[in-house]
Design a protein around this motif. Structure first.
Motif, PDB file in Angstrom:
ATOM      1  N   LEU A 127       0.876  -1.207  -0.075  1.00 30.61           N
ATOM      2  CA  LEU A 127       0.194  -0.070  -0.078  1.00 30.61           C
ATOM      3  C   LEU A 127       0.609   1.222  -0.202  1.00 30.61           C
ATOM      4  O   LEU A 127       0.467   2.400  -0.706  1.00 30.61           O
ATOM      5  N   ARG A 128       2.012   1.234   0.808  1.00 35.12           N
ATOM      6  CA  ARG A 128       2.768   2.479   0.724  1.00 35.12           C
ATOM      7  C   ARG A 128       3.575   2.511  -0.645  1.00 35.12           C
ATOM      8  O   ARG A 128       3.572   3.669  -1.113  1.00 35.12           O
ATOM      9  N   ALA A 129       3.749   1.611  -1.295  1.00 34.37           N
ATOM     10  CA  ALA A 129       4.168   1.653  -2.602  1.00 34.37           C
ATOM     11  C   ALA A 129       3.245   2.285  -3.794  1.00 34.37           C
ATOM     12  O   ALA A 129       3.856   2.933  -4.737  1.00 34.37           O
ATOM     13  N   SER A 130       2.032   1.966  -3.477  1.00 35.80           N
ATOM     14  CA  SER A 130       1.005   2.780  -4.414  1.00 35.80           C
ATOM     15  C   SER A 130       0.406   3.924  -4.023  1.00 35.80           C
ATOM     16  O   SER A 130      -0.665   4.481  -4.400  1.00 35.80           O
ATOM     17  N   GLY A 131       0.966   4.682  -2.819  1.00 36.87           N
ATOM     18  CA  GLY A 131       0.945   5.917  -2.461  1.00 36.87           C
ATOM     19  C   GLY A 131      -0.050   6.142  -1.163  1.00 36.87           C
ATOM     20  O   GLY A 131      -0.430   7.248  -1.091  1.00 36.87           O
ATOM     21  N   TRP A 132      -0.657   5.298  -0.709  1.00 37.60           N
ATOM     22  CA  TRP A 132      -1.439   5.236   0.637  1.00 37.60           C
ATOM     23  C   TRP A 132      -0.533   5.642   1.698  1.00 37.60           C
ATOM     24  O   TRP A 132       0.551   5.432   1.955  1.00 37.60           O
ATOM     25  N   ASP A 133      -1.174   6.498   2.614  1.00 38.59           N
ATOM     26  CA  ASP A 133      -0.706   6.622   3.911  1.00 38.59           C
ATOM     27  C   ASP A 133      -1.235   5.328   4.902  1.00 38.59           C
ATOM     28  O   ASP A 133      -2.354   4.836   4.536  1.00 38.59           O
ATOM     29  N   VAL A 134      -0.532   4.795   5.534  1.00 39.54           N
ATOM     30  CA  VAL A 134      -0.772   3.738   6.215  1.00 39.54           C
ATOM     31  C   VAL A 134      -0.527   3.525   7.751  1.00 39.54           C
ATOM     32  O   VAL A 134       0.631   4.008   8.262  1.00 39.54           O
ATOM     33  N   VAL A 135      -1.368   3.270   8.591  1.00 48.24           N
ATOM     34  CA  VAL A 135      -1.059   2.891  10.159  1.00 48.24           C
ATOM     35  C   VAL A 135      -1.160   1.739  10.227  1.00 48.24           C
ATOM     36  O   VAL A 135      -1.941   0.699  10.037  1.00 48.24           O
ATOM     37  N   ALA A 136      -0.201   0.961  10.460  1.00 41.12           N
ATOM     38  CA  ALA A 136       0.351  -0.452  10.958  1.00 41.12           C
ATOM     39  C   ALA A 136      -0.044  -0.818  12.324  1.00 41.12           C
ATOM     40  O   ALA A 136       0.667  -0.097  13.092  1.00 41.12           O
ATOM     41  N   VAL A 137      -0.562  -1.611  12.574  1.00 41.50           N
ATOM     42  CA  VAL A 137      -1.133  -1.966  13.882  1.00 41.50           C
ATOM     43  C   VAL A 137      -0.671  -3.618  14.465  1.00 41.50           C
ATOM     44  O   VAL A 137      -1.192  -4.174  13.541  1.00 41.50           O
ATOM     45  N   ALA A 138      -0.320  -3.637  15.281  1.00 44.19           N
ATOM     46  CA  ALA A 138       0.175  -4.696  15.831  1.00 44.19           C
ATOM     47  C   ALA A 138       0.558  -4.859  17.293  1.00 44.19           C
ATOM     48  O   ALA A 138       0.364  -3.809  17.878  1.00 44.19           O
ATOM     49  N   ARG A 139       0.774  -6.012  18.067  1.00 47.18           N
ATOM     50  CA  ARG A 139       1.154  -5.925  19.288  1.00 47.18           C
ATOM     51  C   ARG A 139       2.413  -5.769  19.618  1.00 47.18           C
ATOM     52  O   ARG A 139       2.892  -5.157  20.663  1.00 47.18           O
ATOM     53  N   LEU A 178       9.362  -1.735  10.774  1.00 48.67           N
ATOM     54  CA  LEU A 178       8.551  -1.635   9.500  1.00 48.67           C
ATOM     55  C   LEU A 178       8.226  -0.261   9.279  1.00 48.67           C
ATOM     56  O   LEU A 178       8.350   0.190   8.035  1.00 48.67           O
ATOM     57  N   ALA A 179       7.920   0.412  10.285  1.00 47.40           N
ATOM     58  CA  ALA A 179       7.667   2.157   9.874  1.00 47.40           C
ATOM     59  C   ALA A 179       8.866   2.906   9.286  1.00 47.40           C
ATOM     60  O   ALA A 179       8.841   3.522   8.308  1.00 47.40           O
ATOM     61  N   GLU A 180      10.125   2.352   9.993  1.00 46.28           N
ATOM     62  CA  GLU A 180      11.427   2.909   9.317  1.00 46.28           C
ATOM     63  C   GLU A 180      11.412   2.882   7.961  1.00 46.28           C
ATOM     64  O   GLU A 180      12.068   3.517   7.127  1.00 46.28           O
ATOM     65  N   GLU A 181      11.301   1.449   7.654  1.00 43.34           N
ATOM     66  CA  GLU A 181      11.660   1.020   6.377  1.00 43.34           C
ATOM     67  C   GLU A 181      10.563   1.557   5.306  1.00 43.34           C
ATOM     68  O   GLU A 181      11.041   2.024   4.208  1.00 43.34           O
ATOM     69  N   THR A 182       9.337   1.695   5.794  1.00 44.51           N
ATOM     70  CA  THR A 182       8.163   2.150   4.731  1.00 44.51           C
ATOM     71  C   THR A 182       7.782   3.550   4.696  1.00 44.51           C
ATOM     72  O   THR A 182       7.180   4.000   3.987  1.00 44.51           O
ATOM     73  N   GLY A 183       7.960   4.127   5.880  1.00 45.77           N
ATOM     74  CA  GLY A 183       7.282   5.338   5.985  1.00 45.77           C
ATOM     75  C   GLY A 183       5.767   5.415   6.648  1.00 45.77           C
ATOM     76  O   GLY A 183       5.033   6.347   6.671  1.00 45.77           O
ATOM     77  N   ALA A 184       5.364   4.183   6.913  1.00 46.73           N
ATOM     78  CA  ALA A 184       4.077   3.986   7.831  1.00 46.73           C
ATOM     79  C   ALA A 184       4.029   4.637   9.166  1.00 46.73           C
ATOM     80  O   ALA A 184       5.024   4.670   9.717  1.00 46.73           O
ATOM     81  N   VAL A 185       2.914   4.605   9.658  1.00 46.21           N
ATOM     82  CA  VAL A 185       2.891   5.076  11.055  1.00 46.21           C
ATOM     83  C   VAL A 185       2.722   3.658  11.971  1.00 46.21           C
ATOM     84  O   VAL A 185       1.752   2.950  11.594  1.00 46.21           O
ATOM     85  N   ALA A 186       3.421   3.380  12.946  1.00 47.47           N
ATOM     86  CA  ALA A 186       3.322   2.366  13.720  1.00 47.47           C
ATOM     87  C   ALA A 186       2.525   2.810  14.802  1.00 47.47           C
ATOM     88  O   ALA A 186       2.802   3.574  15.592  1.00 47.47           O
ATOM     89  N   LEU A 187       1.665   1.662  15.381  1.00 50.48           N
ATOM     90  CA  LEU A 187       0.571   2.040  16.470  1.00 50.48           C
ATOM     91  C   LEU A 187       0.599   0.609  17.033  1.00 50.48           C
ATOM     92  O   LEU A 187      -0.209  -0.201  16.540  1.00 50.48           O
ATOM     93  N   ALA A 188       0.807   0.382  18.523  1.00 56.48           N
ATOM     94  CA  ALA A 188       0.581  -0.981  19.049  1.00 56.48           C
ATOM     95  C   ALA A 188      -0.472  -0.924  19.665  1.00 56.48           C
ATOM     96  O   ALA A 188      -1.110  -0.089  20.075  1.00 56.48           O
ATOM     97  N   ALA A 189      -1.350  -2.239  19.264  1.00 59.11           N
ATOM     98  CA  ALA A 189      -2.628  -2.379  19.830  1.00 59.11           C
ATOM     99  C   ALA A 189      -2.855  -3.706  19.775  1.00 59.11           C
ATOM    100  O   ALA A 189      -2.181  -4.486  18.722  1.00 59.11           O
ATOM    101  N   ASP A 190      -4.065  -4.361  20.640  1.00 59.18           N
ATOM    102  CA  ASP A 190      -4.326  -5.668  20.607  1.00 59.18           C
ATOM    103  C   ASP A 190      -5.629  -5.867  20.062  1.00 59.18           C
ATOM    104  O   ASP A 190      -6.667  -5.416  20.847  1.00 59.18           O
TER     105      ASP A 190
END
Length: 270
Positions: free
Chosen positions: A46-58, A66-78
């Motif tokens: 999604l980042r490669a095709s122009g989306w802003d992305v919030v990446a969520v995981a525990r 992943l955020a440093e690699e892709t420019g996504a926003v990292a947000l920890a959640a369960d």
């Protein structure tokens, strides 16, 4: 498969977007289960095709990498916690609108027959695959409606299509998630919310079978002799493609398998 690339510009509003304001910013997606495997690959696609992305995981450390690699926003959640999902959604929406939610978080535990299956495994699978998707969907549904062109993508499995020995718990959970997707599509069509279901077959990732079986050798045997099982990137490519299509085009249900897996019960091993 090449994903159509969105054409919006780069400013991000502070509140969920109306159809008029949406065109002034990149489309924004939330991906759950993003710390590894298909989820991480979906963030990259999604980042490669122009989306802003919030990446969520525990697992915050993996998300940050992943955020440093892709420019996504990292947000920890369960996704198995009501409070955690509520906090995550509030933080995401405080930063702008949302146009797509990818319910990727999931997993399988155990291969016991029904007669000896552990209730705790069934509960865990139902909680993350079904109730997790429900919690996240409910948290973002108002914003997706307000987007005017919102999309929800459910990553289920071919396990939802056919039972197999030792797979009752996972098949039941993915069948329930499929029912959630199908019902949601009927209920939200009038709100122009697109509901996509992707059903992968055999996908070789670093964690899925290992988590399920608890043993590295046993996990490797799942794919033994199979020529080119699907990769996380294969599935993510289809996910991104489905979301990048014009909004009036809905891929209701997409089944993808490696050629070597003609059906759940028929796998060619050489």
């Amino acid at each position: 498969m090449t994903s159509p690339v969105p054409s919006e510009s780069a400013s991000t509003p502070a509140t969920p977007a109306s159809p008029a304001s949406r065109a002034s910013r990149p489309r924004r997606a939330v991906v759950t289960g993003a710390s590894s495997g298909i989820g991480a690959a979906a963030v990259r696609a999604l980042r490669a095709s122009g989306w802003d992305v919030v990446a969520v995981a525990r697992r915050e450390e993996k998300l940050q990498a992943l955020a440093e690699e892709t420019g996504a926003v990292a947000l920890a959640a369960d996704v198995t916690s009501d409070d955690s999902v509520a906090r995550m959604a509030a933080e995401v929406l405080a930063g702008g609108g949302v146009d797509a939610v990818i319910n990727n978080a999931g997993g399988a535990w155990g291969v016991d027959p029904v007669g000896t299956g552990r209730i705790s495994d069934w509960e865990a699978m139902y909680n993350v695959n079904v109730l997790g998707a429900l919690r996240v969907t409910q948290a973002f549904l108002p914003a997706l409606r307000e987007s005017g062109q919102g999309s929800i993508l459910m990553l289920t499995s071919t396990a939802a299509l056919a039972a197999y020995e030792g797979g009752a718990g996972y098949c039941a959970a993915k069948s329930a998630e499929q029912a959630l997707a199908e019902t949601l599509r009927l209920e939200e069509a009038e709100n122009n919310v697109r509901v996509i279901e992707i059903l992968p077959g055999m996908v070789k990732t670093e964690e899925f079978s290992l988590n399920r079986l608890g043993d590295k050798d046993a996990a490797e045997k799942v794919y033994a002799g199979v020529e080119k099982p699907l990769t996380a990137e294969d599935v993510a490519d289809v996910m991104a493609y489905s979301l990048n299509l014009p909004h009036h085009v809905n891929l209701d249900k997409v089944v993808l398998r490696p050629v070597a897996q003609a059906a759940n019960h028929k796998v060619i091993r050489r």
